[in-house]
Design a protein around this motif. Structure first.
Motif: not given
Length: 94
Positions: A19-48
């Motif tokens: 619990x305490x090992x990663x709590x003090x440091x931010x991910x390396x790409x958080x400062x640059x704003x390069x990526x954001x990961x957003x988890x969905x509760x399922x798959x997309x039905x259509x891509x169109x």
């Protein structure tokens, strides 16, 4: 009993370390704003974008596709060009 207590103590130490090992440091790409990961509760039905009807497809579509027209920020009925060069004639007449 002693073995059980030792096992519980070992589990508690490992849990505290995990619990305490990663709590003090931010991910390396958080400062640059390069990526954001957003988890969905399922798959997309259509891509169109013309066929989307479920929430997950709508969330992805809103982040990937931009329309020709949109709404002016702060309004619910004022149409403005987004990717279009100008408003269609019928939209200007309304």
């Amino acid at each position: 009993m002693r073995k059980k207590l030792g096992s519980l103590l070992a589990i508690a130490v490992l849990a505290a370390a995990a619990c305490s090992s990663g709590a003090t440091s931010a991910p390396s790409n958080a400062a640059t704003g390069a990526n954001m990961v957003y988890a969905l509760n399922g798959d997309m039905v259509f891509a169109d974008p013309a066929l989307v009807s479920d929430g997950n497809s709508l969330l992805v579509e809103a982040q990937v596709v931009q329309g020709l027209l949109g709404l002016q920020p702060g309004t619910i009925s004022t149409v403005i060009p987004v990717l279009a060069a100008a408003l269609p004639r019928s939209a200007r007449m309304a």
